[in-house]
Structure formats: structure tokens, C-alpha cells
Design a protein around this motif. Structure first.
Motif, PDB file in Angstrom:
ATOM      1  N   LEU A  25       0.842  -1.189   0.000  1.00  0.00           N
ATOM      2  CA  LEU A  25       0.000   0.000   0.000  1.00  0.00           C
ATOM      3  C   LEU A  25       0.882   1.245   0.000  1.00  0.00           C
ATOM      4  O   LEU A  25       1.968   1.249   0.580  1.00  0.00           O
ATOM      5  N   PHE A  26       0.390   2.283  -0.653  1.00  0.00           N
ATOM      6  CA  PHE A  26       1.111   3.550  -0.704  1.00  0.00           C
ATOM      7  C   PHE A  26       0.232   4.625  -0.069  1.00  0.00           C
ATOM      8  O   PHE A  26      -0.929   4.794  -0.454  1.00  0.00           O
ATOM      9  N   VAL A  27       0.770   5.325   0.918  1.00  0.00           N
ATOM     10  CA  VAL A  27      -0.009   6.333   1.640  1.00  0.00           C
ATOM     11  C   VAL A  27       0.686   7.684   1.533  1.00  0.00           C
ATOM     12  O   VAL A  27       1.912   7.773   1.586  1.00  0.00           O
ATOM     13  N   THR A  28      -0.106   8.724   1.369  1.00  0.00           N
ATOM     14  CA  THR A  28       0.449  10.067   1.251  1.00  0.00           C
ATOM     15  C   THR A  28      -0.514  11.076   1.855  1.00  0.00           C
ATOM     16  O   THR A  28      -1.734  10.888   1.806  1.00  0.00           O
ATOM     17  N   ASN A  29       0.027  12.128   2.412  1.00  0.00           N
ATOM     18  CA  ASN A  29      -0.801  13.201   2.960  1.00  0.00           C
ATOM     19  C   ASN A  29      -1.112  14.275   1.926  1.00  0.00           C
ATOM     20  O   ASN A  29      -1.790  15.255   2.235  1.00  0.00           O
ATOM     21  N   ASN A  30      -0.625  14.118   0.727  1.00  0.00           N
ATOM     22  CA  ASN A  30      -0.901  15.098  -0.325  1.00  0.00           C
ATOM     23  C   ASN A  30      -2.384  15.040  -0.689  1.00  0.00           C
ATOM     24  O   ASN A  30      -2.846  14.076  -1.295  1.00  0.00           O
ATOM     25  N   ALA A  31      -3.116  16.083  -0.306  1.00  0.00           N
ATOM     26  CA  ALA A  31      -4.567  16.108  -0.540  1.00  0.00           C
ATOM     27  C   ALA A  31      -4.944  16.895  -1.781  1.00  0.00           C
ATOM     28  O   ALA A  31      -6.123  17.044  -2.087  1.00  0.00           O
ATOM     29  N   THR A  32      -3.949  17.402  -2.504  1.00  0.00           N
ATOM     30  CA  THR A  32      -4.259  18.178  -3.706  1.00  0.00           C
ATOM     31  C   THR A  32      -4.444  17.278  -4.920  1.00  0.00           C
ATOM     32  O   THR A  32      -4.947  17.730  -5.951  1.00  0.00           O
ATOM     33  N   LYS A  33      -4.020  16.010  -4.798  1.00  0.00           N
ATOM     34  CA  LYS A  33      -4.124  15.082  -5.920  1.00  0.00           C
ATOM     35  C   LYS A  33      -5.041  13.917  -5.570  1.00  0.00           C
ATOM     36  O   LYS A  33      -5.045  13.428  -4.446  1.00  0.00           O
ATOM     37  N   TYR A  61      -2.256  10.558  -8.819  1.00  0.00           N
ATOM     38  CA  TYR A  61      -1.070   9.918  -8.261  1.00  0.00           C
ATOM     39  C   TYR A  61      -0.667   8.696  -9.074  1.00  0.00           C
ATOM     40  O   TYR A  61       0.525   8.419  -9.251  1.00  0.00           O
ATOM     41  N   LYS A  62      -1.654   7.963  -9.586  1.00  0.00           N
ATOM     42  CA  LYS A  62      -1.355   6.800 -10.423  1.00  0.00           C
ATOM     43  C   LYS A  62      -0.531   7.222 -11.632  1.00  0.00           C
ATOM     44  O   LYS A  62       0.386   6.501 -12.064  1.00  0.00           O
ATOM     45  N   GLY A  63      -0.816   8.391 -12.176  1.00  0.00           N
ATOM     46  CA  GLY A  63      -0.046   8.896 -13.301  1.00  0.00           C
ATOM     47  C   GLY A  63       1.415   9.083 -12.949  1.00  0.00           C
ATOM     48  O   GLY A  63       2.299   8.801 -13.769  1.00  0.00           O
ATOM     49  N   LYS A  64       1.691   9.539 -11.731  1.00  0.00           N
ATOM     50  CA  LYS A  64       3.085   9.720 -11.324  1.00  0.00           C
ATOM     51  C   LYS A  64       3.771   8.378 -11.137  1.00  0.00           C
ATOM     52  O   LYS A  64       4.929   8.204 -11.531  1.00  0.00           O
ATOM     53  N   PHE A  65       3.077   7.422 -10.535  1.00  0.00           N
ATOM     54  CA  PHE A  65       3.638   6.075 -10.392  1.00  0.00           C
ATOM     55  C   PHE A  65       4.001   5.510 -11.770  1.00  0.00           C
ATOM     56  O   PHE A  65       5.085   4.954 -11.954  1.00  0.00           O
ATOM     57  N   ASP A  66       3.083   5.651 -12.719  1.00  0.00           N
ATOM     58  CA  ASP A  66       3.330   5.135 -14.071  1.00  0.00           C
ATOM     59  C   ASP A  66       4.527   5.831 -14.709  1.00  0.00           C
ATOM     60  O   ASP A  66       5.369   5.189 -15.352  1.00  0.00           O
ATOM     61  N   HIS A  67       4.593   7.145 -14.541  1.00  0.00           N
ATOM     62  CA  HIS A  67       5.681   7.923 -15.136  1.00  0.00           C
ATOM     63  C   HIS A  67       7.044   7.483 -14.605  1.00  0.00           C
ATOM     64  O   HIS A  67       8.031   7.442 -15.353  1.00  0.00           O
ATOM     65  N   LEU A  68       7.086   7.127 -13.317  1.00  0.00           N
ATOM     66  CA  LEU A  68       8.353   6.731 -12.701  1.00  0.00           C
ATOM     67  C   LEU A  68       8.609   5.230 -12.800  1.00  0.00           C
ATOM     68  O   LEU A  68       9.644   4.744 -12.344  1.00  0.00           O
ATOM     69  N   GLY A  69       7.667   4.495 -13.385  1.00  0.00           N
ATOM     70  CA  GLY A  69       7.867   3.063 -13.573  1.00  0.00           C
ATOM     71  C   GLY A  69       7.648   2.234 -12.327  1.00  0.00           C
ATOM     72  O   GLY A  69       8.242   1.161 -12.176  1.00  0.00           O
ATOM     73  N   VAL A  70       6.776   2.703 -11.429  1.00  0.00           N
ATOM     74  CA  VAL A  70       6.475   1.979 -10.196  1.00  0.00           C
ATOM     75  C   VAL A  70       5.078   1.370 -10.313  1.00  0.00           C
ATOM     76  O   VAL A  70       4.104   2.083 -10.564  1.00  0.00           O
ATOM     77  N   GLU A  71       4.969   0.073 -10.129  1.00  0.00           N
ATOM     78  CA  GLU A  71       3.672  -0.599 -10.219  1.00  0.00           C
ATOM     79  C   GLU A  71       2.780  -0.179  -9.051  1.00  0.00           C
ATOM     80  O   GLU A  71       3.181  -0.232  -7.890  1.00  0.00           O
ATOM     81  N   GLU A 108      -4.493   0.369  -3.918  1.00  0.00           N
ATOM     82  CA  GLU A 108      -3.174   0.356  -3.297  1.00  0.00           C
ATOM     83  C   GLU A 108      -2.693   1.761  -2.955  1.00  0.00           C
ATOM     84  O   GLU A 108      -1.763   1.906  -2.174  1.00  0.00           O
ATOM     85  N   ILE A 109      -3.308   2.781  -3.529  1.00  0.00           N
ATOM     86  CA  ILE A 109      -2.896   4.161  -3.280  1.00  0.00           C
ATOM     87  C   ILE A 109      -3.928   4.830  -2.375  1.00  0.00           C
ATOM     88  O   ILE A 109      -5.111   4.888  -2.709  1.00  0.00           O
ATOM     89  N   TYR A 110      -3.462   5.305  -1.238  1.00  0.00           N
ATOM     90  CA  TYR A 110      -4.342   5.966  -0.273  1.00  0.00           C
ATOM     91  C   TYR A 110      -3.790   7.351   0.050  1.00  0.00           C
ATOM     92  O   TYR A 110      -2.797   7.483   0.758  1.00  0.00           O
ATOM     93  N   GLY A 111      -4.425   8.371  -0.504  1.00  0.00           N
ATOM     94  CA  GLY A 111      -4.083   9.740  -0.163  1.00  0.00           C
ATOM     95  C   GLY A 111      -5.010  10.246   0.924  1.00  0.00           C
ATOM     96  O   GLY A 111      -6.068   9.662   1.189  1.00  0.00           O
ATOM     97  N   SER A 112      -4.626  11.342   1.556  1.00  0.00           N
ATOM     98  CA  SER A 112      -5.467  11.863   2.640  1.00  0.00           C
ATOM     99  C   SER A 112      -6.788  12.414   2.110  1.00  0.00           C
ATOM    100  O   SER A 112      -7.788  12.439   2.839  1.00  0.00           O
ATOM    101  N   ALA A 113      -6.822  12.838   0.836  1.00  0.00           N
ATOM    102  CA  ALA A 113      -8.091  13.282   0.244  1.00  0.00           C
ATOM    103  C   ALA A 113      -9.042  12.098   0.090  1.00  0.00           C
ATOM    104  O   ALA A 113     -10.236  12.191   0.407  1.00  0.00           O
TER     105      ALA A 113
END
Length: 235
Positions: free
Chosen positions: A54-62, A67-77, A85-90
Motif C-alpha cells: 500500500l502507498f499512503v500520502t498526505n498530499n490532498a491536492t491530488k 497519483y497513479k499517473g506519477k507512479f506510471d511515469h516513474l515506472g512503479v507498479e 493500493e494508493i491511499y491519499g489523505s483526500a
């Protein structure tokens, strides 16, 4: 108490002990747009061992989609929708309202925040007002005599808002104080956040005036609050 791992056996024991692994994003997986060395290999190893990642972030602007777009851009599944699997505070704030407190469908939320927070509320079927609405993104003086309270607003959700102003704070304050049952939710309590050029005021600094004026603390749905875990379990 933290323990220093010093041998292959120590690492193997740690891996065997836990089935779910949660990772922060900024500063853990990447710095800005640069992936940290070894991240992909570690995550692939965990997946091979059938660990839940799981991926957790406090970034509530996205939103999770952004965020999935950034994972894809950096080559992270990373996965959303098929298996969250992605849990942001928003997202956690939206899930808290929809699945933890079970906000009635006819109720609305007043938003101090940006499009990522609005997108997550929409995905959870929660109606909202405020946020990026041009009528609220104004520097004109707030006139309380012309303000009509929407009786369906049952919660105020506050995240990072780079267009914060007196109108948004005043409207949120009216909802919180005129309706004793109105929920006060903050996506996170971070006083600052790191930008590429240095620290900037965070979401906690945006909600601080409301906390002071209202005299009550919000429910926080971001790290390290246990509410985020409640939201993950709710899904």
C-alpha cells in the motif's frame, strides 16, 4: 523501539513477520520527479512473496488517479480501482465520510481544498460545494448578510488550498458554528510540506484558523492518525 537490522536473517525475519507493507511516497519512493534507487526492486520482491503493498500520502491536492499517473511515469507498479493500493489523505477523507460515518446520501460537504479532494468526494458519491467554485475563490469582502446556509451541508472538509481566502474560512465557520452536528474533517495536520525550492505552509496551516475560531479540533484522516487505517480497513 527501533531495531537495527544487521544480517540477512534479520531482514528475512522482518519480511516473514508482516503480510502488509505501507510506504510513504515523497522522500521514500521518490524525491520530486527522481525515483530513489532500489525502490522498484524492493516492491517487486514484496509482490513475489505475495505481500500486500500500500502507498499512503498526505498530499490532498491530488486524487488517486493523478497519483497513479506519477507512479506510471516513474515506472512503479501501483493499482487503483481493481485493487486499491494508493491511499491519499483526500481519498481517506472521502472514505471516512462515506464508509466510516456513513454520511447520508442527501447530505453535502463544504470544501476548503483543491480539485483532487473534490474528485475523491465525487468518486464516493458525496455532493460538495465551495472548493474550486469561482464564487468562493474570490478576494472580495465576505458579506454575512448575503450568505444563505445550505441546510444539507453536514460536514466541512479542509485540505491544502492554495487559493484560501476569507470567504472560504467564513463560510466554513458558519457551517460549523450554526449547525452543532456539522462534522469538521481535516485531510492532514502537516504544518508545512516540501516543495522543490523549500518548505511551504501545509494543510494543517490552512485548517488552523478554523480550529482557533471554532475552538474544536477536526478529525484528521491523514498520517499518522489512526483514522487513515480505519479508512483503509473500510475499503
Amino acid at each position: 523501539m527501533s531495531v537495527r537490522l544487521s544480517s540477512t536473517q534479520d531482514y528475512a525475519s522482518l519480511l516473514d513477520r508482516y503480510d502488509t507493507w505501507m510506504f510513504d511516497c515523497d522522500g521514500v519512493l521518490w524525491h520530486g520527479d527522481r525515483l530513489i534507487d532500489g525502490v522498484v526492486e524492493v516492491l517487486e520482491m514484496l509482490r513475489r512473496k505475495n505481500k500486500k503493498v500500500l502507498f499512503v500520502t498526505n498530499n490532498a491536492t491530488k486524487s488517486r488517479k493523478s497519483y497513479k499517473g506519477k507512479f506510471d511515469h516513474l515506472g512503479v507498479e501501483a493499482h487503483v480501482r481493481s485493487k486499491d493500493e494508493i491511499y491519499g489523505s483526500a481519498y481517506a477523507a472521502a472514505v471516512y465520510l462515506s464508509s466510516v460515518v456513513k454520511l447520508p446520501k442527501q447530505k453535502k460537504v463544504y470544501v476548503i481544498g483543491q480539485s483532487g479532494l473534490e474528485e475523491e468526494l465525487h468518486e464516493e458519491g458525496i455532493a460538495f460545494l465551495g472548493g474550486t467554485d469561482p464564487a468562493d475563490c474570490t478576494l472580495a469582502p465576505f458579506d454575512l448578510s448575503n450568505f444563505e446556509l445550505d441546510p444539507d451541508v453536514a460536514a466541512v472538509v479542509c485540505g491544502l488550498d492554495t487559493q484560501i481566502n476569507y470567504t472560504k474560512l467564513s463560510k466554513a465557520f458558519q457551517y460549523l458554528t450554526r449547525n452543532p452536528e456539522c462534522l469538521f474533517v481535516a485531510t492532514n495536520e502537516d504544518s508545512t510540506y516540501p516543495s522543490a525550492d523549500g518548505l511551504l505552509p501545509g494543510a494543517g496551516s490552512i485548517s488552523a484558523p478554523l480550529r482557533y475560531a471554532h475552538g474544536k479540533d477536526p478529525v484528521c484522516t491523514g498520517k499518522p492518525s489512526s483514522t487513515m487505517l480505519d479508512c483503509i480497513n473500510a475499503k
